[in-house]
Scaffold this motif. Structure first.
Motif, PDB file in Angstrom:
ATOM      1  N   ARG A   1       0.841  -1.200   0.000  1.00 45.88           N
ATOM      2  CA  ARG A   1       0.000   0.000   0.000  1.00 45.88           C
ATOM      3  C   ARG A   1       0.880   1.256   0.000  1.00 45.88           C
ATOM      4  O   ARG A   1       0.637   2.208  -0.740  1.00 45.88           O
ATOM      5  CB  ARG A   1      -0.876   0.014   1.262  1.00 45.88           C
ATOM      6  CG  ARG A   1      -1.999  -0.984   1.230  1.00 45.88           C
ATOM      7  CD  ARG A   1      -3.341  -0.270   1.007  1.00 45.88           C
ATOM      8  NE  ARG A   1      -4.397  -1.229   0.699  1.00 45.88           N
ATOM      9  CZ  ARG A   1      -4.951  -2.014   1.603  1.00 45.88           C
ATOM     10  NH1 ARG A   1      -4.550  -1.969   2.866  1.00 45.88           N
ATOM     11  NH2 ARG A   1      -5.897  -2.863   1.257  1.00 45.88           N
ATOM     12  N   GLU A   2       1.892   1.213   0.835  1.00 51.85           N
ATOM     13  CA  GLU A   2       2.741   2.382   0.985  1.00 51.85           C
ATOM     14  C   GLU A   2       3.498   2.709  -0.304  1.00 51.85           C
ATOM     15  O   GLU A   2       3.510   3.855  -0.755  1.00 51.85           O
ATOM     16  CB  GLU A   2       3.731   2.143   2.140  1.00 51.85           C
ATOM     17  CG  GLU A   2       4.863   3.151   2.155  1.00 51.85           C
ATOM     18  CD  GLU A   2       5.182   3.620   3.561  1.00 51.85           C
ATOM     19  OE1 GLU A   2       4.493   3.159   4.500  1.00 51.85           O
ATOM     20  OE2 GLU A   2       6.102   4.435   3.710  1.00 51.85           O
ATOM     21  N   VAL A   3       4.106   1.688  -0.836  1.00 51.04           N
ATOM     22  CA  VAL A   3       4.864   1.918  -2.065  1.00 51.04           C
ATOM     23  C   VAL A   3       3.948   2.381  -3.195  1.00 51.04           C
ATOM     24  O   VAL A   3       4.295   3.292  -3.964  1.00 51.04           O
ATOM     25  CB  VAL A   3       5.622   0.636  -2.484  1.00 51.04           C
ATOM     26  CG1 VAL A   3       6.280   0.852  -3.842  1.00 51.04           C
ATOM     27  CG2 VAL A   3       6.659   0.275  -1.437  1.00 51.04           C
ATOM     28  N   ALA A   4       2.784   1.768  -3.259  1.00 54.92           N
ATOM     29  CA  ALA A   4       1.827   2.161  -4.299  1.00 54.92           C
ATOM     30  C   ALA A   4       1.489   3.639  -4.137  1.00 54.92           C
ATOM     31  O   ALA A   4       1.468   4.409  -5.101  1.00 54.92           O
ATOM     32  CB  ALA A   4       0.567   1.317  -4.200  1.00 54.92           C
ATOM     33  N   GLU A   5       1.278   4.007  -2.923  1.00 53.69           N
ATOM     34  CA  GLU A   5       0.924   5.386  -2.609  1.00 53.69           C
ATOM     35  C   GLU A   5       2.029   6.341  -3.028  1.00 53.69           C
ATOM     36  O   GLU A   5       1.802   7.329  -3.733  1.00 53.69           O
ATOM     37  CB  GLU A   5       0.692   5.487  -1.093  1.00 53.69           C
ATOM     38  CG  GLU A   5       0.547   6.904  -0.569  1.00 53.69           C
ATOM     39  CD  GLU A   5      -0.838   7.458  -0.817  1.00 53.69           C
ATOM     40  OE1 GLU A   5      -1.792   6.646  -0.733  1.00 53.69           O
ATOM     41  OE2 GLU A   5      -0.959   8.657  -1.104  1.00 53.69           O
ATOM     42  N   VAL A   6       3.235   6.009  -2.591  1.00 55.02           N
ATOM     43  CA  VAL A   6       4.353   6.907  -2.823  1.00 55.02           C
ATOM     44  C   VAL A   6       4.717   6.984  -4.308  1.00 55.02           C
ATOM     45  O   VAL A   6       5.152   8.021  -4.804  1.00 55.02           O
ATOM     46  CB  VAL A   6       5.567   6.466  -1.957  1.00 55.02           C
ATOM     47  CG1 VAL A   6       6.384   5.421  -2.675  1.00 55.02           C
ATOM     48  CG2 VAL A   6       6.410   7.669  -1.602  1.00 55.02           C
ATOM     49  N   LEU A   7       4.484   5.875  -4.981  1.00 52.87           N
ATOM     50  CA  LEU A   7       4.784   5.856  -6.411  1.00 52.87           C
ATOM     51  C   LEU A   7       3.638   6.489  -7.213  1.00 52.87           C
ATOM     52  O   LEU A   7       3.795   6.817  -8.393  1.00 52.87           O
ATOM     53  CB  LEU A   7       4.969   4.401  -6.861  1.00 52.87           C
ATOM     54  CG  LEU A   7       6.328   3.991  -7.407  1.00 52.87           C
ATOM     55  CD1 LEU A   7       7.432   4.607  -6.574  1.00 52.87           C
ATOM     56  CD2 LEU A   7       6.436   2.470  -7.388  1.00 52.87           C
ATOM     57  N   GLY A   8       2.515   6.630  -6.568  1.00 57.25           N
ATOM     58  CA  GLY A   8       1.357   7.166  -7.281  1.00 57.25           C
ATOM     59  C   GLY A   8       0.796   6.143  -8.249  1.00 57.25           C
ATOM     60  O   GLY A   8       0.407   6.474  -9.369  1.00 57.25           O
ATOM     61  N   TYR A   9       0.756   4.918  -7.781  1.00 55.08           N
ATOM     62  CA  TYR A   9       0.280   3.854  -8.670  1.00 55.08           C
ATOM     63  C   TYR A   9      -1.188   4.015  -9.029  1.00 55.08           C
ATOM     64  O   TYR A   9      -2.016   4.381  -8.201  1.00 55.08           O
ATOM     65  CB  TYR A   9       0.461   2.484  -8.021  1.00 55.08           C
ATOM     66  CG  TYR A   9      -0.221   1.386  -8.795  1.00 55.08           C
ATOM     67  CD1 TYR A   9       0.354   0.865  -9.946  1.00 55.08           C
ATOM     68  CD2 TYR A   9      -1.462   0.890  -8.388  1.00 55.08           C
ATOM     69  CE1 TYR A   9      -0.287  -0.123 -10.674  1.00 55.08           C
ATOM     70  CE2 TYR A   9      -2.112  -0.099  -9.107  1.00 55.08           C
ATOM     71  CZ  TYR A   9      -1.518  -0.603 -10.251  1.00 55.08           C
ATOM     72  OH  TYR A   9      -2.168  -1.581 -10.971  1.00 55.08           O
ATOM     73  N   ARG A  10      -1.487   3.734 -10.296  1.00 56.58           N
ATOM     74  CA  ARG A  10      -2.870   3.679 -10.767  1.00 56.58           C
ATOM     75  C   ARG A  10      -2.947   2.510 -11.721  1.00 56.58           C
ATOM     76  O   ARG A  10      -2.093   2.358 -12.590  1.00 56.58           O
ATOM     77  CB  ARG A  10      -3.224   4.953 -11.525  1.00 56.58           C
ATOM     78  CG  ARG A  10      -3.250   6.188 -10.661  1.00 56.58           C
ATOM     79  CD  ARG A  10      -4.591   6.858 -10.746  1.00 56.58           C
ATOM     80  NE  ARG A  10      -5.440   6.532  -9.650  1.00 56.58           N
ATOM     81  CZ  ARG A  10      -6.774   6.452  -9.729  1.00 56.58           C
ATOM     82  NH1 ARG A  10      -7.378   6.602 -10.869  1.00 56.58           N
ATOM     83  NH2 ARG A  10      -7.496   6.185  -8.676  1.00 56.58           N
ATOM     84  N   ARG A  11      -3.958   1.725 -11.573  1.00 54.10           N
ATOM     85  CA  ARG A  11      -4.067   0.559 -12.454  1.00 54.10           C
ATOM     86  C   ARG A  11      -4.301   0.999 -13.890  1.00 54.10           C
ATOM     87  O   ARG A  11      -4.900   2.042 -14.166  1.00 54.10           O
ATOM     88  CB  ARG A  11      -5.189  -0.346 -11.993  1.00 54.10           C
ATOM     89  CG  ARG A  11      -6.547   0.177 -12.397  1.00 54.10           C
ATOM     90  CD  ARG A  11      -7.640  -0.406 -11.562  1.00 54.10           C
ATOM     91  NE  ARG A  11      -7.662  -1.862 -11.582  1.00 54.10           N
ATOM     92  CZ  ARG A  11      -8.697  -2.572 -11.127  1.00 54.10           C
ATOM     93  NH1 ARG A  11      -9.746  -1.960 -10.621  1.00 54.10           N
ATOM     94  NH2 ARG A  11      -8.675  -3.878 -11.155  1.00 54.10           N
ATOM     95  N   ASN A  12      -3.864   0.205 -14.782  1.00 55.36           N
ATOM     96  CA  ASN A  12      -4.067   0.451 -16.198  1.00 55.36           C
ATOM     97  C   ASN A  12      -5.356  -0.245 -16.613  1.00 55.36           C
ATOM     98  O   ASN A  12      -5.401  -1.458 -16.787  1.00 55.36           O
ATOM     99  CB  ASN A  12      -2.875  -0.088 -16.989  1.00 55.36           C
ATOM    100  CG  ASN A  12      -3.027   0.151 -18.469  1.00 55.36           C
ATOM    101  OD1 ASN A  12      -4.122   0.087 -19.002  1.00 55.36           O
ATOM    102  ND2 ASN A  12      -1.919   0.425 -19.137  1.00 55.36           N
TER     103      ASN A  12
END
Lengths: 355, 355
Positions: free
Chosen positions: B49-60
């Motif tokens: 969750r954290e890494v996704a957040e910090v990376l600004g992940y968004r699913r394609n």
DNA sequence: CTGAAAGCGCTAACAT
DNA sequence: ATGTTAGCGCTTTCAG
């Protein structure tokens, strides 16, 4: 025998039937723009074409997009949809989209930046190639939070210094309205500008006020209740409440002018006589209601916005454009003109003429 | 440090940073609806969750769609866009779409079936999950050529026997209009129905004519010039040309009624007096113009159409719905009512009241 | 002229 | 609780 039951046929199926590889099928069916090397034996080409035809092959755009990172899709933000103005702009966009085989993902944002961001994220998830925004607010970076995902943005209708935009010459529109009213001898002017975050209203008001001042008139009173019929009604009530009903009224939208004049009339101020009124957009209803109005090529405005975006996507540098406006004078401002639909005249009807 | 420069971060990048497999990342970030087995150690979940957040992940979304064959996308066909009616319906659709995180691919078809087919193909290429059509024509299978690709279709505004639809109770609207005009003592009725392929106009005319005949009146004259202001003008000219100007007029759209009354008025027929007029949609402009009109919950109609489509996509069986209509009487039909905006009365204005 | 191979980003059985 | 494998449909080097 086209025996596909539920599934769309794929290149692989074609390849299998023809006895070639999917690579070849791909090359024949969808020759790349850059390398039109559709080299293949005439027989192969013919066979592939035929099987594709008989199978009813259609490429899967999603797969193509995933592979090429180009979705042939754009996002369009409208502040509100059920309105003539925005809908007309969108119609122009839709026009160009059709011509180019592009699909538009459309979203209304109710002029709420937060809503816009949410939906923009969703659009970007769908890999839109670009965005057209008709809902920009002054003093707020458009989609500021998302600029990292450098998707080209073109604004339409409302400008914003930070972005390329296609707008009407709103300052000129304001000047035009003021000059017209002044030429009719009107001296106490007022303007309904919509909302303060809309460049359209702000710019038109700027031109309007400036022209009035230059002519030596008092500074026009500004009303910012919005641009709907109801907003016009509220503005009119405010005028009456402050006991300063103008003799020249300019409104950002035909509808708000109609709303305002209807209330003013209820209070005894006859449109065209006591108060000369001018609207904007020259919508069909303006014609039917004898409302003077400043026309803007909304459809073309929409067209240009997408054309510009496509230019940008094609690698060109693009610049903002300003479209001309023109005034159509009707009985609402000049009562000497023939009234058609609904007279702006007296309140008490005389006996009807014999039909 | 979110150092993504141009590229959207992917699950793989997250997996790499956290030191897990993409599968785990997928499971945590996008738990499947059916198997909410998001089993993972709290630390792993937290880290992802954290890494996704910090990376600004968004699913394609495209990749998801390709994999799942569900695009969270629908197609919407409108006959024309720059019109209050259709735009309002679309606003309702857009509302529901937003609530469900669905994107709508919108296309105007100009009421041209060929155009519709072309764009439908394009939409299907984008794997829309379903289609909402507001541009059905009577006597023509909707999207007949494409039924093999069994995409659920819901019609809105206009019905078609072969499809589920959400429409207004158009027959009742026609009856309502006729009864109203008859109750006012009107005997020579006419109706502007739009075009003959529109179920809206046809159904309303059916109710209208039937009610008139049952009341012992002559059969109302039918005009099919369209539903725009201009169409109304043409219809009115036709009335005058055949020397049979009605004393009761019903039109399919507020705008065409306004167009018609404006021309009639030019020829001396005063609305509300010589001719009582009733429109449909009760658009804002009807209020501003004192036009009696039959209101339809257009926004809600749009909403229901997508809700129904979503039900269908969820596996439910769905049935057509008919929405109620209601009449708002104003001075255009009943001159005893207070006139607000634009009087329907006499042509020659008296001296203006002193402001 | 054609094909093999790799991979876009993600999900879903099937292991372990 | 997590990883392996496979693959959605397509394009695109790179080799023949």
């Amino acid at each position: 025998m086209p025996i596909r039951i539920n599934q769309r046929p794929t290149q692989r199926q074609i390849a299998a039937r023809v006895g070639v590889s999917v690579t070849t099928v791909s090359r024949i069916l969808n020759p790349s723009e850059t390398h039109p090397e559709r080299w293949a034996s005439p027989e192969t080409i013919e066979a592939i074409r035929e099987v594709a035809e008989v199978l009813g092959y259609r490429r899967n755009s999603l797969a193509v997009s995933l592979r090429t990172s180009r979705s042939q899709t754009i996002g369009v933000f409208l502040p509100v949809i059920g309105d003539y103005t925005l809908a007309s702009i969108f119609a122009g966009i839709d026009d160009v989209a059709r011509e180019h085989g592009i699909m538009a993902l459309t979203a209304s944002t109710l002029d709420t930046p937060g809503l816009r961001s949410d939906r923009a994220m969703n659009m970007l998830d769908h890999l839109v190639d670009g965005i057209i925004g008709a809902d920009a607010h002054l003093g707020e970076r458009y989609l500021g939070g998302l600029d990292a995902q450098r998707v080209p943005i073109v604004l339409v209708h409302r400008r914003h210094d930070d972005h390329v935009s296609v707008t009407a010459d709103d300052v000129a529109a304001g000047q035009m309205a003021a000059r017209h009213l002044i030429s009719l001898g009107r001296t106490r002017l007022a303007v309904i500008i919509g909302r303060r975050y809309m460049s359209t209203g702000v710019d038109r008001a700027a031109g309007f006020v400036q022209t009035a001042l230059e002519a030596g008139l008092e500074e026009p009173v500004v009303y910012d209740h919005g641009f709907t019929v109801q907003a016009g009604r509220e503005a009119a009530l405010a005028m009456i409440g402050r006991e300063s009903v103008p003799d020249g009224l300019f409104g950002m939208h035909d509808l708000c002018v109609l709303g305002a004049t209807s209330v003013l009339r209820q209070h005894g101020y006859v449109t065209g006589e006591d108060v000369a009124a001018v609207g904007v957009y020259d919508s069909p209803v303006a014609g039917a209601c004898d409302l003077s109005s400043i026309g803007i090529g909304l459809h073309n405005m929409g067209r240009r916005s997408l054309e510009l975006l496509l230019d940008r996507l094609g690698g060109s540098d693009i610049e903002s454009e300003t479209l001309p406006v023109h005034l159509t004078v009707r009985a609402s401002s000049d009562p000497s003109l023939q009234r058609t639909g609904h007279t702006w005249g007296t309140m008490t009807p005389k006996a009807p003429p014999t039909p």
